[in-house]
Design a protein around this motif. Structure first.
Motif, PDB file in Angstrom:
ATOM      1  N   THR A   1       0.825  -1.203   0.000  1.00 29.64           N
ATOM      2  CA  THR A   1       0.000   0.000   0.000  1.00 29.64           C
ATOM      3  C   THR A   1       0.857   1.249   0.000  1.00 29.64           C
ATOM      4  OG1 THR A   1      -0.083   0.239   2.400  1.00 29.64           O
ATOM      5  CG2 THR A   1      -1.755  -1.149   1.390  1.00 29.64           C
ATOM      6  N   GLY A   2       2.044   1.172   0.592  1.00 30.56           N
ATOM      7  CA  GLY A   2       2.861   2.364   0.718  1.00 30.56           C
ATOM      8  C   GLY A   2       2.337   3.322   1.772  1.00 30.56           C
ATOM      9  N   PHE A   3       1.311   2.922   2.508  1.00 29.68           N
ATOM     10  CA  PHE A   3       0.769   3.767   3.580  1.00 29.68           C
ATOM     11  C   PHE A   3       1.531   3.502   4.865  1.00 29.68           C
ATOM     12  CE2 PHE A   3      -3.756   5.165   2.359  1.00 29.68           C
ATOM     13  CZ  PHE A   3      -3.392   5.316   1.044  1.00 29.68           C
ATOM     14  N   ASP A   4       1.689   4.518   5.691  1.00 29.37           N
ATOM     15  CA  ASP A   4       2.247   4.240   7.012  1.00 29.37           C
ATOM     16  C   ASP A   4       1.112   3.934   7.980  1.00 29.37           C
ATOM     17  OD1 ASP A   4       1.185   6.500   8.261  1.00 29.37           O
ATOM     18  OD2 ASP A   4       2.919   7.721   7.751  1.00 29.37           O
ATOM     19  N   LEU A   5       1.505   3.566   9.162  1.00 33.88           N
ATOM     20  CA  LEU A   5       0.540   3.081  10.136  1.00 33.88           C
ATOM     21  C   LEU A   5      -0.545   4.107  10.426  1.00 33.88           C
ATOM     22  CD1 LEU A   5       0.509   0.373  11.404  1.00 33.88           C
ATOM     23  CD2 LEU A   5       1.637   1.304  13.417  1.00 33.88           C
ATOM     24  N   GLY A   6      -0.141   5.373  10.518  1.00 31.27           N
ATOM     25  CA  GLY A   6      -1.107   6.429  10.808  1.00 31.27           C
ATOM     26  C   GLY A   6      -2.154   6.542   9.715  1.00 31.27           C
TER      27      GLY A   6
END
Lengths: 182, 182
Positions: A149-154
């Motif tokens: 996803t390339g998303f960080d946890l936040g």
DNA sequence: AGCCATTCAGTTGTGCACAACTTAATTGTG
DNA sequence: CACAATTAAGTTGTGCACAACTGAATGGCT
């Protein structure tokens, strides 16, 4: 025909003619524009769901699980043995979906189903040893998905919160009947 | 068994034990916690998609359309006649999904399919008069759905942007292969 | 021209989602 | 206790998503 997606910047995912950038009420927008917007939000959610699904499909193949089967296993790994009813509540799936799915998991040797002794209507789903062991392999899955996803946890948490809010609102609307005219 | 969802505050949608509130990298979190988180984001997206679908189902019933059929009609209302190939690109659906779906739309009298004269491989999908007329009724749909979500226009756009970003990232990851270990 | 790779649509088979229904067990009420 | 209402799981039928394949048309290349 194989999947040959056109890049998201053409096709479906382009922006609206953003006439109404302000946090406008819906009533300020014409029915025509709303139909365009609807096309876009529908597509976005639908496409995101399928893209997610498809990445999981690849990763889960080596575990021999489909995405919905993985969801069931996640619940079982967390809660241990539990009746089909509860499973359905957690996953928001009814027996029409779960019964054949569980039958396949049973055939794969990952779960066992037994009629409850106290309540003969209820069927309790257990993990087999193989099913419990599969968790080891599954531990590597989320990190790989998250990387995709390339998303960080936040961001992931934030998106999740929005989606949950959406689901809550939609469920509420579904329960009391969708507005007939508005 | 009928759908009797448990409220979102129990069941699936509760929060994580938020140990890592900071915009932490994924590497700071244990594989165990990630499996929990994964369960939650999976569920959220899956549930949102199905909740959305289910609200649309209710609204679209009076148009005699399913949700995917509505998506096809939205594209046709916007673009007019176009080949199955293009339709599939817009909707990210392959012919295995579209062929039978279009056959049903044709049976319902909403579209017509004809082999293209220039390229005999291609089939062009046209709206019939009935199909074009259906747009009138469809104009009321988005407002009702939007009302059901309780989101304002800004929130809807924002969510859409996030979902599109997610889809883009996932598609990119899918193309170059999901990381095997990471 | 001849041939091969590609493209487009469609078919087949598997699995999921859901509505509507069935069956059996349980609970509630008179 | 008897019997209606409810509950749990399963079954059936429809439609969607997708992989893998088929078959026909096209385009490129030598």
């Amino acid at each position: 025909m194989t999947k040959t997606p056109i890049s998201a910047s053409e096709g479906v995912l382009q922006g609206l003619p953003d006439e109404a950038k302000a946090p406008a009420g819906l009533s300020d927008v014409s029915a025509e524009d709303l139909l365009l917007l609807d096309r876009q939000i529908c597509f976005s959610l639908h496409a995101a769901s399928r893209a997610f699904n498809s990445v999981y499909r690849v990763v889960l193949k080596e575990l021999g699980l489909t995405y919905p089967q993985y969801l069931v296993m996640l619940v079982l790994w967390e809660h241990g043995e539990l009746p089909v009813k509860r499973l359905g509540e957690y996953l928001r799936l009814d027996s029409g979906t779960l019964s054949p799915l569980l039958k396949r998991l049973e055939a794969a040797g990952l779960v066992r189903r037994e009629r409850s002794a106290e309540d003969e209507r209820s069927v309790r789903v257990h993990l087999t040893d193989a099913g419990a062991d599969l968790r080891e392999q599954a531990l590597t899955v989320p990190r790989r998905i998250a990387a995709a996803t390339g998303f960080d946890l936040g961001e992931i948490r934030d998106l999740r919160a929005r989606l949950d809010r959406l689901t809550l609102a939609l469920d509420a609307a579904a329960l009391e009947g969708v507005p007939v005219c508005e």
